[in-house]
Scaffold this active site. Structure first.
Site, PDB file in Angstrom:
ATOM      1  N   TYR A   1      -2.573   0.577   9.925  1.00 58.25           N
ATOM      2  CA  TYR A   1      -2.496  -0.216   8.624  1.00 58.25           C
ATOM      3  C   TYR A   1      -1.098   0.195   7.817  1.00 58.25           C
ATOM      4  O   TYR A   1      -0.227  -0.751   7.251  1.00 58.25           O
ATOM      5  CB  TYR A   1      -3.330   0.339   7.663  1.00 58.25           C
ATOM      6  CG  TYR A   1      -3.546  -0.535   6.396  1.00 58.25           C
ATOM      7  CD1 TYR A   1      -4.025  -1.751   6.328  1.00 58.25           C
ATOM      8  CD2 TYR A   1      -3.408   0.512   5.305  1.00 58.25           C
ATOM      9  CE1 TYR A   1      -4.041  -2.000   4.946  1.00 58.25           C
ATOM     10  CE2 TYR A   1      -3.421  -0.112   4.070  1.00 58.25           C
ATOM     11  CZ  TYR A   1      -3.852  -1.436   3.848  1.00 58.25           C
ATOM     12  OH  TYR A   1      -3.618  -2.036   2.548  1.00 58.25           O
TER      13      TYR A   1
ATOM     14  N   SER B   1       0.926  -1.349  -0.163  1.00 58.76           N
ATOM     15  CA  SER B   1      -0.095   0.031   0.047  1.00 58.76           C
ATOM     16  C   SER B   1       0.883   1.318  -0.103  1.00 58.76           C
ATOM     17  O   SER B   1       1.990   1.106   0.574  1.00 58.76           O
ATOM     18  CB  SER B   1      -0.896   0.207   1.270  1.00 58.76           C
ATOM     19  OG  SER B   1      -1.484   1.336   1.586  1.00 58.76           O
TER      20      SER B   1
END
Length: 405
Positions: free
Chosen positions: A232, A219
């Site tokens: 995250y 990501s």
């Protein structure tokens, strides 16, 4: 210097012939990259006419055109044959779509899901061939990982395991680091790092034997300090570094490792607004009173609204990601990094080459903008207006206009 006729006929004839051949072989796509390359070649031709003698200009244009078409050409692909691939997180999103695509291409697909009776699992059963096998796995449970490892070893004895696609991921909080409970960091690390590590290590003997591929979904939040995605993002940063280590250490074994860094796409978890609302309410209900007083409920509500606004602009077509995964599995020379999605090139250019203040401003503008916590707002006890102006010159207590990425 005397000008000579435009264009340089021989060079352009060579470029056109090669481009046509590549298009006929499907090694080249007729799209904006090719059109942009031809435009740049035309500009180079114009420049060469004015600066170089005809033979030199012809040589420069022909060489540049040949190299450009070589760079634009699709890398050679390996045949699918009877290759087996394990994909995690196939209940929804990228995992489900990749499983369907690879099954249609002729792969033997082992697809793991959290729930064998989920809508995604039922869709895969209905739409895919009997080659596709569904396996239940929770990456936080060692017994589930062991079961998948044993099943994979038993069912790939004839074909070998060609690829592992680490797609499964987890995030259930959008908040500043200080507002995010330690348990949320641990939950993200358990799924996004430790679970992926355990599964990958367990499958390495099979992958070494086949000299296969490891493809992992990362990501941009693992590369850049995205506001409110601390838990995250840090877990994704950890797994990407691990994959870089694998890429170096497994090179002598012939295993190629790729990381996909996608833009924001409209997967099921992204568009589930009710779920994000529930998570925000849970955060507010469990936040220590001291932190709630310092930051204020309006601060959390503001961040949450801007987060949802950014998700509303997510890209609907998941094919750039599934195409990148397929290329990483089958390209003779796969890339170390893939960046599918509109705007990713600009985002990483800003991240790598512009000053830190501009990088931060970019993320705040296109994701979650700055807002002053309640305790730092003018008029609050313990902070004068002069101190506020001195300590927080760039902050504005009111919402700033935000365009989601």
């Amino acid at each position: 210097m005397e000008r000579w006729p435009w264009p340089s006929g021989g060079a352009w004839l060579l470029v056109a012939a090669r481009a046509l051949l590549q298009l006929l072989r499907a090694d080249l796509r007729l799209g904006s990259p090719l059109l942009a390359a031809l435009g740049l070649l035309a500009a180079l031709d114009w420049l060469c006419q004015r600066l170089l003698p005809p033979p030199a200009a012809l040589a420069v244009l022909a060489a540049t055109g040949w190299i450009t078409l070589s760079r634009l050409a699709r890398p050679p692909r390996l045949p699918v044959a009877t290759r087996a691939v394990l994909i995690t997180g196939c209940d929804t999103g990228f995992g489900k779509e990749t499983a369907k695509k690879l099954d249609a291409m002729g792969f033997m697909v082992l697809a793991t899901v959290l729930d064998l009776n989920s809508l995604g699992a039922l869709e895969l059963r209905a739409s895919c061939s009997p080659r596709l096998k569904l396996l239940q796995m929770d990456l936080t449970k060692p017994e589930d990982i062991s079961h998948v490892l044993e099943f994979t070893k038993a069912h790939t004895t004839s074909t070998g395991l060609w690829g592992l696609v680490n797609n499964a991921g987890f995030n259930d909080i959008v908040a500043d680091v200080e507002l995010s409970p330690m348990a949320k960091f641990r939950n993200c690390m358990e799924v996004n790092f430790f679970g992926v590590l355990a599964l990958t290590k367990g499958l390495l003997p099979l992958l070494r034997r086949s000299r296969g591929r490891i493809v992992t979904l990362g990501s941009p939040a693992g590369d850049m300090p995205y506001p409110c995605l601390a838990a995250y993002g840090t877990s994704k940063a950890a797994i990407v570094l691990l994959m870089d280590l694998f890429g170096s250490e497994l090179l002598p074994w012939g295993i190629k490792v790729s990381v996909i860094q996608p833009a924001c796409f409209k997967t099921e978890s992204v568009i589930n607004v009710n779920l994000w609302e529930q998570r925000k309410e849970l955060l507010l209900a469990n936040l220590p009173q001291e932190l709630l007083q310092a930051y204020g409920e309006d601060y959390i509500e503001y961040s949450h609204k801007q987060f949802l606004n950014s998700l509303s602009k997510a890209l609907p077509d998941l094919s750039p990601v599934t195409d990148a995964i397929t290329d990483a599995l089958l390209a003779a020379r796969p890339r170390r990094r893939y960046y599918p999605g509109r705007g990713m090139g600009l985002m990483y250019f800003i991240h790598y080459y512009l000053p830190e203040s501009l990088r931060r401003r970019f993320l705040q503008t296109f994701f979650i903008g700055p807002r002053v916590p309640r305790a730092l707002q003018p008029g609050q006890p313990g902070l004068t207006l002069a101190q506020d102006a001195t300590q927080n010159p760039n902050l504005n207590p009111g919402p700033s206009p935000v365009v989601a990425r």
